[in-house]
Motif scaffolding. Structure first.
Motif, PDB file in Angstrom:
ATOM      1  N   VAL A  33       0.541  -0.847   0.243  1.00 11.55           N
ATOM      2  CA  VAL A  33       0.194  -0.111   0.064  1.00 11.55           C
ATOM      3  C   VAL A  33       0.582   1.505   0.065  1.00 11.55           C
ATOM      4  CG1 VAL A  33      -2.028   1.018   1.141  1.00 11.55           C
ATOM      5  CG2 VAL A  33      -1.638  -1.237   1.480  1.00 11.55           C
ATOM      6  N   ILE A  34       0.639   2.628  -1.303  1.00 11.59           N
ATOM      7  CA  ILE A  34       1.372   3.121  -1.362  1.00 11.59           C
ATOM      8  C   ILE A  34       0.805   4.780  -1.101  1.00 11.59           C
ATOM      9  CG2 ILE A  34       3.535   4.200  -2.500  1.00 11.59           C
ATOM     10  CD1 ILE A  34       4.199   1.482  -3.551  1.00 11.59           C
ATOM     11  N   PRO A  35       0.464   5.144   0.018  1.00 16.87           N
ATOM     12  CA  PRO A  35       0.057   6.367  -0.231  1.00 16.87           C
ATOM     13  C   PRO A  35       0.436   7.507  -0.671  1.00 16.87           C
ATOM     14  CG  PRO A  35       0.663   5.776   1.537  1.00 16.87           C
ATOM     15  CD  PRO A  35       0.636   5.309   0.969  1.00 16.87           C
ATOM     16  N   HIS A  36       1.898   7.314  -0.844  1.00 12.08           N
ATOM     17  CA  HIS A  36       2.624   8.164  -0.262  1.00 12.08           C
ATOM     18  C   HIS A  36       4.158   7.841  -1.198  1.00 12.08           C
ATOM     19  CE1 HIS A  36       4.154   8.465   4.050  1.00 12.08           C
ATOM     20  NE2 HIS A  36       2.785   8.702   3.942  1.00 12.08           N
ATOM     21  N   LEU A  37       4.965   9.031  -1.374  1.00  8.88           N
ATOM     22  CA  LEU A  37       6.366   7.856  -1.962  1.00  8.88           C
ATOM     23  C   LEU A  37       7.730   7.334  -0.912  1.00  8.88           C
ATOM     24  CD1 LEU A  37       8.762   9.583  -4.949  1.00  8.88           C
ATOM     25  CD2 LEU A  37       9.835   9.224  -2.081  1.00  8.88           C
ATOM     26  N   GLN A  38       7.151   7.779   0.071  1.00  6.73           N
ATOM     27  CA  GLN A  38       8.187   7.593   1.878  1.00  6.73           C
ATOM     28  C   GLN A  38       8.116   6.758   2.267  1.00  6.73           C
ATOM     29  OE1 GLN A  38       6.620  10.820   1.549  1.00  6.73           O
ATOM     30  NE2 GLN A  38       5.439  11.919   3.674  1.00  6.73           N
ATOM     31  N   ALA A  39       6.637   6.563   1.815  1.00  8.39           N
ATOM     32  CA  ALA A  39       6.125   5.315   2.252  1.00  8.39           C
ATOM     33  C   ALA A  39       7.130   4.100   1.740  1.00  8.39           C
ATOM     34  CB  ALA A  39       4.409   5.011   2.802  1.00  8.39           C
ATOM     35  N   ILE A  60       0.531  -3.441  -5.964  1.00  7.57           N
ATOM     36  CA  ILE A  60       0.216  -2.724  -5.361  1.00  7.57           C
ATOM     37  C   ILE A  60      -1.225  -1.644  -5.834  1.00  7.57           C
ATOM     38  CG2 ILE A  60       1.741  -0.227  -5.502  1.00  7.57           C
ATOM     39  CD1 ILE A  60       3.883  -2.113  -7.206  1.00  7.57           C
ATOM     40  N   SER A  61      -0.861  -0.926  -4.326  1.00  2.00           N
ATOM     41  CA  SER A  61      -1.964   0.077  -4.842  1.00  2.00           C
ATOM     42  C   SER A  61      -2.146   0.388  -4.284  1.00  2.00           C
ATOM     43  CB  SER A  61      -3.567  -1.003  -4.293  1.00  2.00           C
ATOM     44  OG  SER A  61      -4.941   0.116  -4.944  1.00  2.00           O
ATOM     45  N   TYR A  67      -8.268  12.514  -1.427  1.00  2.73           N
ATOM     46  CA  TYR A  67      -6.875  13.182  -2.022  1.00  2.73           C
ATOM     47  C   TYR A  67      -5.957  12.302  -2.564  1.00  2.73           C
ATOM     48  CZ  TYR A  67      -8.576  17.389   0.566  1.00  2.73           C
ATOM     49  OH  TYR A  67      -9.812  18.748   0.956  1.00  2.73           O
ATOM     50  N   ARG A  68      -5.169  13.598  -3.426  1.00  2.00           N
ATOM     51  CA  ARG A  68      -3.881  12.601  -3.713  1.00  2.00           C
ATOM     52  C   ARG A  68      -2.373  12.893  -4.127  1.00  2.00           C
ATOM     53  NH1 ARG A  68      -3.219   6.911  -6.827  1.00  2.00           N
ATOM     54  NH2 ARG A  68      -6.183   7.976  -7.646  1.00  2.00           N
ATOM     55  N   TRP A  69      -1.692  12.893  -3.255  1.00  2.00           N
ATOM     56  CA  TRP A  69      -0.266  13.568  -3.404  1.00  2.00           C
ATOM     57  C   TRP A  69      -0.011  13.983  -5.724  1.00  2.00           C
ATOM     58  CZ3 TRP A  69       1.300  16.820  -0.164  1.00  2.00           C
ATOM     59  CH2 TRP A  69       1.366  16.762   0.967  1.00  2.00           C
ATOM     60  N   SER A  70       0.166  14.565  -5.824  1.00  2.00           N
ATOM     61  CA  SER A  70       0.438  14.736  -6.781  1.00  2.00           C
ATOM     62  C   SER A  70       2.023  13.922  -8.053  1.00  2.00           C
ATOM     63  CB  SER A  70       1.284  16.972  -7.294  1.00  2.00           C
ATOM     64  OG  SER A  70       1.570  16.679  -8.787  1.00  2.00           O
ATOM     65  N   GLY A  71       1.363  13.179  -8.582  1.00  2.00           N
ATOM     66  CA  GLY A  71       2.911  12.434  -8.914  1.00  2.00           C
ATOM     67  C   GLY A  71       3.061  10.865  -8.365  1.00  2.00           C
ATOM     68  N   ILE A  72       2.338  10.763  -7.451  1.00  2.00           N
ATOM     69  CA  ILE A  72       2.130   8.904  -7.303  1.00  2.00           C
ATOM     70  C   ILE A  72       1.855   8.028  -7.710  1.00  2.00           C
ATOM     71  CG2 ILE A  72      -0.490   9.265  -6.113  1.00  2.00           C
ATOM     72  CD1 ILE A  72       2.984   7.671  -3.758  1.00  2.00           C
ATOM     73  N   ARG A  73       1.000   8.468  -8.702  1.00  2.00           N
ATOM     74  CA  ARG A  73       0.536   7.314  -9.553  1.00  2.00           C
ATOM     75  C   ARG A  73       1.959   7.350 -10.448  1.00  2.00           C
ATOM     76  NH1 ARG A  73      -5.902   9.427 -11.680  1.00  2.00           N
ATOM     77  NH2 ARG A  73      -6.231   8.079 -10.445  1.00  2.00           N
TER      78      ARG A  73
END
Length: 402
Positions: A33-39, A60-61, A67-73
Protein backbone atom coordinates in the motif's frame (compact mmCIF):
# COMPACT_ATOMS: atom_id res chain seq x y z
CA UNK A 1 -15.40 5.72 -0.95
CA UNK A 2 -18.21 5.22 -3.42
CA UNK A 3 -17.23 3.28 -6.54
CA UNK A 4 -19.59 2.26 -9.35
CA UNK A 5 -20.30 -1.45 -9.46
CA UNK A 6 -19.06 -1.58 -13.04
CA UNK A 7 -15.77 0.26 -12.35
CA UNK A 8 -12.97 -1.37 -14.36
CA UNK A 9 -10.77 -3.97 -12.68
CA UNK A 10 -7.27 -5.12 -13.52
CA UNK A 11 -6.80 -8.76 -14.50
CA UNK A 12 -4.90 -9.97 -11.46
CA UNK A 13 -4.74 -12.86 -8.96
CA UNK A 14 -7.66 -12.82 -6.52
CA UNK A 15 -10.31 -11.98 -9.07
CA UNK A 16 -12.54 -15.04 -9.80
CA UNK A 17 -13.01 -14.09 -13.44
CA UNK A 18 -9.35 -13.28 -13.95
CA UNK A 19 -8.29 -16.70 -12.67
CA UNK A 20 -8.99 -18.17 -16.13
CA UNK A 21 -6.00 -16.26 -17.49
CA UNK A 22 -3.61 -16.92 -14.60
CA UNK A 23 -0.70 -19.27 -15.35
CA UNK A 24 0.17 -20.02 -11.72
CA UNK A 25 -2.85 -20.57 -9.46
CA UNK A 26 -2.63 -20.72 -5.69
CA UNK A 27 -0.01 -18.03 -5.12
CA UNK A 28 0.00 -16.14 -1.84
CA UNK A 29 -1.23 -12.61 -2.53
CA UNK A 30 0.74 -9.70 -1.04
CA UNK A 31 -0.45 -6.11 -1.31
CA UNK A 32 1.93 -3.15 -0.99
CA UNK A 33 0.00 0.00 0.00
CA UNK A 34 1.65 3.22 -1.23
CA UNK A 35 -0.16 6.44 -0.26
CA UNK A 36 2.98 8.56 -0.69
CA UNK A 37 6.55 8.27 -1.87
CA UNK A 38 8.28 7.96 1.50
CA UNK A 39 6.04 5.03 2.44
CA UNK A 40 6.81 3.45 -0.92
CA UNK A 41 10.55 3.83 -0.46
CA UNK A 42 10.45 2.22 2.99
CA UNK A 43 8.44 -0.72 1.64
CA UNK A 44 10.99 -1.13 -1.16
CA UNK A 45 13.63 -1.65 1.53
CA UNK A 46 11.71 -4.74 2.62
CA UNK A 47 10.26 -6.03 -0.67
CA UNK A 48 13.45 -7.85 -1.82
CA UNK A 49 12.95 -10.24 1.10
CA UNK A 50 9.69 -11.47 -0.50
CA UNK A 51 9.25 -10.76 -4.16
CA UNK A 52 11.64 -13.36 -5.60
CA UNK A 53 9.71 -16.20 -3.89
CA UNK A 54 7.82 -18.12 -6.59
CA UNK A 55 5.05 -18.88 -4.11
CA UNK A 56 4.22 -15.17 -3.82
CA UNK A 57 2.54 -12.55 -6.03
CA UNK A 58 3.08 -8.90 -5.08
CA UNK A 59 0.52 -6.25 -6.06
CA UNK A 60 0.50 -2.50 -5.46
CA UNK A 61 -2.32 -0.07 -4.76
CA UNK A 62 -2.76 3.54 -3.67
CA UNK A 63 -5.52 4.45 -1.18
CA UNK A 64 -8.41 6.59 -2.36
CA UNK A 65 -9.00 8.98 0.55
CA UNK A 66 -10.44 11.90 -1.41
CA UNK A 67 -6.98 13.42 -1.80
CA UNK A 68 -3.94 12.22 -3.74
CA UNK A 69 -0.38 13.52 -3.78
CA UNK A 70 0.61 14.87 -7.17
CA UNK A 71 2.97 12.47 -8.92
CA UNK A 72 2.13 9.38 -6.86
CA UNK A 73 0.58 7.52 -9.80
CA UNK A 74 3.67 8.20 -11.90
CA UNK A 75 5.91 7.04 -9.05
CA UNK A 76 3.97 3.80 -8.61
CA UNK A 77 3.97 3.20 -12.38
CA UNK A 78 7.78 3.51 -12.46
CA UNK A 79 8.03 0.62 -10.00
CA UNK A 80 6.80 -1.64 -12.82
CA UNK A 81 4.78 -3.82 -10.46
CA UNK A 82 1.24 -5.13 -10.87
CA UNK A 83 -0.88 -2.10 -9.89
CA UNK A 84 -4.55 -2.59 -9.06
CA UNK A 85 -7.13 0.15 -8.43
CA UNK A 86 -8.12 0.78 -4.82
CA UNK A 87 -11.75 -0.33 -5.32
CA UNK A 88 -10.38 -3.69 -6.46
CA UNK A 89 -7.93 -3.89 -3.53
CA UNK A 90 -10.65 -3.38 -0.92
CA UNK A 91 -12.68 -6.20 -2.50
CA UNK A 92 -9.83 -8.72 -2.62
CA UNK A 93 -8.67 -11.02 0.14
CA UNK A 94 -4.88 -10.83 0.63
CA UNK A 95 -2.55 -13.16 2.49
CA UNK A 96 -0.37 -10.23 3.58
CA UNK A 97 -0.74 -6.46 3.43
CA UNK A 98 2.35 -4.28 3.89
CA UNK A 99 2.04 -0.63 4.86
CA UNK A 100 4.38 2.11 6.06
CA UNK A 101 1.52 4.54 6.75
CA UNK A 102 -1.93 3.83 8.17
CA UNK A 103 -3.85 5.49 5.32
CA UNK A 104 -6.51 3.14 3.96
CA UNK A 105 -5.35 0.02 5.78
CA UNK A 106 -8.57 -0.36 7.78
CA UNK A 107 -10.51 -0.85 4.50
CA UNK A 108 -8.51 -3.92 3.45
CA UNK A 109 -9.07 -7.64 4.03
CA UNK A 110 -6.05 -9.61 5.25
CA UNK A 111 -3.31 -9.63 7.89
CA UNK A 112 -1.55 -6.28 8.02
CA UNK A 113 2.09 -5.56 8.82
CA UNK A 114 2.50 -1.86 9.56
CA UNK A 115 5.92 -0.22 9.88
CA UNK A 116 7.11 3.36 10.15
CA UNK A 117 8.50 5.33 7.22
CA UNK A 118 10.94 7.64 9.01
CA UNK A 119 13.48 7.60 11.82
CA UNK A 120 11.79 5.67 14.62
CA UNK A 121 8.09 4.89 14.95
CA UNK A 122 7.02 7.68 17.30
CA UNK A 123 7.64 10.68 15.06
CA UNK A 124 8.74 14.11 16.24
CA UNK A 125 6.22 16.51 14.78
CA UNK A 126 3.44 18.21 16.76
CA UNK A 127 0.21 17.31 14.96
CA UNK A 128 -2.18 19.72 13.29
CA UNK A 129 -4.34 19.72 16.41
CA UNK A 130 -1.45 21.00 18.55
CA UNK A 131 -1.59 18.06 20.97
CA UNK A 132 2.03 17.60 22.14
CA UNK A 133 1.23 14.19 23.65
CA UNK A 134 -0.05 12.65 20.42
CA UNK A 135 2.46 10.62 18.38
CA UNK A 136 2.42 7.93 15.70
CA UNK A 137 1.76 5.14 18.20
CA UNK A 138 -1.35 6.83 19.56
CA UNK A 139 -4.56 4.79 19.45
CA UNK A 140 -6.04 7.23 16.90
CA UNK A 141 -3.46 5.98 14.40
CA UNK A 142 -3.74 2.30 15.24
CA UNK A 143 -7.40 1.56 15.98
CA UNK A 144 -10.75 1.76 14.26
CA UNK A 145 -13.41 1.67 16.92
CA UNK A 146 -12.49 -1.21 19.21
CA UNK A 147 -10.36 -3.02 16.59
CA UNK A 148 -6.60 -2.76 16.20
CA UNK A 149 -5.83 -2.12 12.53
CA UNK A 150 -2.40 -3.78 12.14
CA UNK A 151 -2.06 -7.48 12.84
CA UNK A 152 1.62 -6.84 13.48
CA UNK A 153 3.13 -3.45 14.31
CA UNK A 154 6.85 -3.25 13.54
CA UNK A 155 8.58 -0.95 16.03
CA UNK A 156 12.07 0.44 15.76
CA UNK A 157 13.15 0.22 19.42
CA UNK A 158 12.32 -1.41 22.73
CA UNK A 159 11.56 2.01 24.23
CA UNK A 160 8.80 2.40 21.65
CA UNK A 161 7.20 -0.74 22.97
CA UNK A 162 6.89 0.97 26.35
CA UNK A 163 5.40 4.06 24.71
CA UNK A 164 2.94 1.85 22.83
CA UNK A 165 1.85 0.22 26.07
CA UNK A 166 0.96 3.64 27.48
CA UNK A 167 -0.69 5.01 24.33
CA UNK A 168 -2.42 1.94 22.86
CA UNK A 169 -2.08 -1.19 24.99
CA UNK A 170 -4.47 -3.05 22.69
CA UNK A 171 -1.77 -3.12 19.99
CA UNK A 172 0.94 -4.56 22.26
CA UNK A 173 0.25 -8.25 21.52
CA UNK A 174 1.05 -7.66 17.85
CA UNK A 175 4.13 -5.51 18.39
CA UNK A 176 7.57 -6.67 17.26
CA UNK A 177 10.81 -4.70 17.61
CA UNK A 178 12.36 -4.88 14.15
CA UNK A 179 14.83 -1.99 13.97
CA UNK A 180 15.21 0.26 10.94
CA UNK A 181 15.93 -1.18 7.47
CA UNK A 182 16.74 2.24 6.03
CA UNK A 183 19.42 2.97 8.64
CA UNK A 184 20.87 -0.51 8.08
CA UNK A 185 21.25 0.31 4.37
CA UNK A 186 23.14 3.51 5.21
CA UNK A 187 25.53 1.57 7.42
CA UNK A 188 25.97 -1.06 4.70
CA UNK A 189 26.88 1.74 2.27
CA UNK A 190 29.79 3.07 4.31
CA UNK A 191 32.41 0.98 2.41
CA UNK A 192 31.28 2.61 -0.85
CA UNK A 193 32.28 6.11 0.18
CA UNK A 194 34.36 6.87 -2.91
CA UNK A 195 31.68 5.63 -5.31
CA UNK A 196 29.07 7.79 -3.57
CA UNK A 197 31.31 10.85 -3.64
CA UNK A 198 32.04 10.38 -7.33
CA UNK A 199 28.32 10.00 -8.12
CA UNK A 200 27.60 13.27 -6.28
CA UNK A 201 30.33 15.03 -8.28
CA UNK A 202 32.63 15.71 -5.32
CA UNK A 203 36.25 16.51 -6.11
CA UNK A 204 39.06 14.96 -4.04
CA UNK A 205 39.27 16.69 -0.66
CA UNK A 206 36.00 18.55 -1.14
CA UNK A 207 33.76 18.62 1.96
CA UNK A 208 30.18 17.47 1.38
CA UNK A 209 27.53 19.54 3.18
CA UNK A 210 24.10 17.87 3.07
CA UNK A 211 21.25 20.34 3.60
CA UNK A 212 17.87 18.74 4.26
CA UNK A 213 14.40 20.10 4.81
CA UNK A 214 11.27 18.30 5.89
CA UNK A 215 7.81 19.74 5.20
CA UNK A 216 5.78 22.32 7.22
CA UNK A 217 6.15 26.00 8.00
CA UNK A 218 8.63 25.09 10.76
CA UNK A 219 10.95 23.30 8.35
CA UNK A 220 14.24 24.73 7.09
CA UNK A 221 12.76 25.44 3.65
CA UNK A 222 9.56 26.79 5.21
CA UNK A 223 11.50 29.15 7.47
CA UNK A 224 13.93 30.41 4.81
CA UNK A 225 13.52 29.21 1.21
CA UNK A 226 16.77 31.01 0.29
CA UNK A 227 18.84 28.84 2.64
CA UNK A 228 20.09 26.56 -0.15
CA UNK A 229 21.27 29.50 -2.23
CA UNK A 230 22.83 31.17 0.81
CA UNK A 231 24.86 28.08 1.67
CA UNK A 232 25.94 27.49 -1.92
CA UNK A 233 27.08 31.12 -2.20
CA UNK A 234 28.65 31.51 1.25
CA UNK A 235 30.65 28.27 1.40
CA UNK A 236 33.82 28.45 -0.75
CA UNK A 237 32.99 26.36 -3.80
CA UNK A 238 36.37 24.69 -4.36
CA UNK A 239 36.34 23.36 -0.78
CA UNK A 240 32.64 22.53 -0.38
CA UNK A 241 29.92 20.68 -2.27
CA UNK A 242 26.43 21.56 -1.03
CA UNK A 243 23.82 18.84 -1.57
CA UNK A 244 20.09 19.52 -1.16
CA UNK A 245 17.59 16.96 0.14
CA UNK A 246 13.95 18.07 0.22
CA UNK A 247 11.11 16.02 1.65
CA UNK A 248 8.85 14.36 -0.95
CA UNK A 249 5.91 16.46 0.28
CA UNK A 250 7.78 19.58 -0.87
CA UNK A 251 8.27 18.11 -4.33
CA UNK A 252 4.74 16.72 -4.61
CA UNK A 253 3.01 19.62 -2.88
CA UNK A 254 4.41 22.24 -5.27
CA UNK A 255 5.52 20.24 -8.31
CA UNK A 256 8.98 19.37 -9.64
CA UNK A 257 9.03 22.23 -12.15
CA UNK A 258 8.22 24.81 -9.48
CA UNK A 259 10.73 23.50 -6.94
CA UNK A 260 13.52 23.44 -9.52
CA UNK A 261 12.58 26.97 -10.60
CA UNK A 262 12.85 28.14 -6.97
CA UNK A 263 16.26 26.47 -6.70
CA UNK A 264 17.57 27.68 -10.08
CA UNK A 265 19.81 30.40 -8.60
CA UNK A 266 21.20 28.03 -5.99
CA UNK A 267 21.95 25.44 -8.65
CA UNK A 268 23.81 28.04 -10.69
CA UNK A 269 25.89 28.67 -7.58
CA UNK A 270 26.83 24.97 -7.44
CA UNK A 271 24.02 23.36 -5.43
CA UNK A 272 23.54 19.65 -6.14
CA UNK A 273 19.88 18.65 -5.90
CA UNK A 274 18.87 15.07 -5.22
CA UNK A 275 15.50 13.68 -6.35
CA UNK A 276 12.96 12.77 -3.67
CA UNK A 277 13.07 9.03 -4.38
CA UNK A 278 16.64 8.11 -3.55
CA UNK A 279 20.19 9.38 -3.08
CA UNK A 280 19.82 11.04 0.30
CA UNK A 281 20.98 7.95 2.18
CA UNK A 282 24.17 7.69 0.14
CA UNK A 283 24.74 11.42 0.64
CA UNK A 284 24.44 11.02 4.42
CA UNK A 285 26.85 8.08 4.34
CA UNK A 286 29.56 10.41 2.98
CA UNK A 287 28.48 13.75 4.51
CA UNK A 288 31.07 15.84 6.30
CA UNK A 289 28.40 18.16 7.72
CA UNK A 290 24.60 17.92 7.84
CA UNK A 291 22.33 20.96 8.10
CA UNK A 292 18.64 20.44 8.73
CA UNK A 293 15.56 20.63 10.92
CA UNK A 294 13.10 18.40 12.77
CA UNK A 295 12.94 15.86 9.94
CA UNK A 296 14.24 12.30 9.98
CA UNK A 297 17.23 13.06 7.73
CA UNK A 298 19.03 15.06 10.43
CA UNK A 299 18.27 12.35 13.00
CA UNK A 300 19.86 9.75 10.73
CA UNK A 301 22.86 12.06 10.20
CA UNK A 302 23.43 12.39 13.95
CA UNK A 303 23.08 8.62 14.30
CA UNK A 304 25.82 8.20 11.69
CA UNK A 305 28.09 10.51 13.68
CA UNK A 306 27.99 13.39 11.18
CA UNK A 307 28.50 16.93 12.56
CA UNK A 308 25.00 18.44 12.56
CA UNK A 309 23.37 21.86 12.70
CA UNK A 310 19.65 22.13 13.43
CA UNK A 311 17.53 25.16 12.52
CA UNK A 312 16.30 26.83 15.69
CA UNK A 313 13.12 27.80 13.82
CA UNK A 314 12.09 24.16 13.54
CA UNK A 315 11.95 23.73 17.32
CA UNK A 316 8.46 25.28 17.29
CA UNK A 317 7.21 22.16 15.51
CA UNK A 318 9.01 19.59 17.68
CA UNK A 319 7.14 17.40 20.15
CA UNK A 320 8.82 17.49 23.59
CA UNK A 321 10.64 14.25 24.39
CA UNK A 322 10.76 13.22 20.73
CA UNK A 323 13.83 12.01 18.78
CA UNK A 324 14.15 15.41 17.07
CA UNK A 325 14.14 17.12 20.46
CA UNK A 326 17.06 14.89 21.46
CA UNK A 327 18.94 15.84 18.29
CA UNK A 328 18.30 19.52 19.03
CA UNK A 329 20.28 19.12 22.26
CA UNK A 330 23.18 17.48 20.43
CA UNK A 331 23.34 19.45 17.18
CA UNK A 332 24.76 22.94 16.97
CA UNK A 333 21.99 25.55 16.60
CA UNK A 334 21.61 26.97 13.10
CA UNK A 335 20.51 30.60 13.26
CA UNK A 336 19.11 31.76 9.94
CA UNK A 337 19.44 35.45 10.83
CA UNK A 338 23.25 35.17 10.90
CA UNK A 339 25.91 34.29 8.30
CA UNK A 340 25.78 30.56 7.66
CA UNK A 341 29.35 29.69 6.62
CA UNK A 342 30.93 30.37 10.04
CA UNK A 343 28.27 28.21 11.68
CA UNK A 344 28.99 25.34 9.30
CA UNK A 345 32.73 25.59 9.90
CA UNK A 346 32.23 25.29 13.67
CA UNK A 347 30.07 22.16 13.53
CA UNK A 348 31.46 19.31 15.62
CA UNK A 349 30.59 15.60 15.45
CA UNK A 350 28.54 14.18 18.31
CA UNK A 351 30.45 12.36 21.01
CA UNK A 352 30.30 8.57 20.99
CA UNK A 353 27.80 8.73 23.85
CA UNK A 354 25.61 11.27 22.05
CA UNK A 355 25.67 9.29 18.83
CA UNK A 356 24.71 6.11 20.67
CA UNK A 357 21.81 7.99 22.29
CA UNK A 358 20.47 8.94 18.87
CA UNK A 359 21.01 5.45 17.46
CA UNK A 360 18.92 4.03 20.31
CA UNK A 361 15.99 6.18 19.13
CA UNK A 362 16.45 4.93 15.54
CA UNK A 363 16.97 1.21 15.96
CA UNK A 364 16.98 -1.39 18.68
CA UNK A 365 18.16 -4.12 16.30
CA UNK A 366 21.01 -2.66 14.21
CA UNK A 367 21.71 -4.66 11.08
CA UNK A 368 18.83 -7.07 11.74
CA UNK A 369 15.73 -5.28 10.41
CA UNK A 370 15.44 -7.05 7.07
CA UNK A 371 15.73 -10.53 8.58
CA UNK A 372 13.26 -9.75 11.38
CA UNK A 373 10.73 -8.28 8.96
CA UNK A 374 11.23 -11.17 6.56
CA UNK A 375 10.52 -13.70 9.30
CA UNK A 376 7.45 -11.73 10.36
CA UNK A 377 6.11 -11.62 6.80
CA UNK A 378 6.52 -15.35 6.29
CA UNK A 379 4.84 -16.11 9.61
CA UNK A 380 1.83 -14.05 8.51
CA UNK A 381 1.84 -15.77 5.11
CA UNK A 382 1.94 -19.19 6.74
CA UNK A 383 4.95 -20.18 4.63
CA UNK A 384 8.36 -21.54 5.56
CA UNK A 385 11.14 -19.05 4.86
CA UNK A 386 13.41 -19.81 1.90
CA UNK A 387 16.75 -21.22 2.99
CA UNK A 388 18.80 -18.55 1.21
CA UNK A 389 19.80 -15.41 3.12
CA UNK A 390 18.82 -11.93 2.01
CA UNK A 391 21.74 -9.54 2.54
CA UNK A 392 21.21 -5.89 3.41
CA UNK A 393 21.56 -3.86 0.21
CA UNK A 394 23.79 -0.79 0.52
CA UNK A 395 22.14 2.56 -0.14
CA UNK A 396 21.76 3.09 -3.89
CA UNK A 397 24.13 5.34 -5.81
CA UNK A 398 22.85 8.91 -5.85
CA UNK A 399 21.67 10.34 -9.17
CA UNK A 400 21.58 14.16 -8.87
CA UNK A 401 19.04 16.06 -10.93
CA UNK A 402 20.79 17.31 -14.05
Amino acid sequence: MCTPADAPRVIAPGDPIAEFWMSRPGLKRVLIVIPHLQAGERLLDVLPALESDMRVQVMISTPETGYRWSGIREYVRRLEGLVIPWHQAVNTRFDLILGACNWGLAELDGPILLMGHGAGSLGSRIGHDGDVDRHNLHRDHLMLGDAVIPTVLALATDDEKGALGEACAEALPGAVVAGDPSFDRMLAGRPYREAYREALGAAPGQRIVVVSSTWSKHSLFGSDPTVFARLAEELPRPEHLVVAVLHPFVWHGYGRRQVLAWLAGAREAGLVVLPPEEGWRAALAVADVAVGDLGSVLQYAAGLGVPTLMSTCSLDGVRPGSPAELVSRIAAPLRLDRPLAPQVSRAEPPTDGEREQVVRTITGRPGQALNILRGTCYALLGLAQPSHKVPVSPASLPEPIG
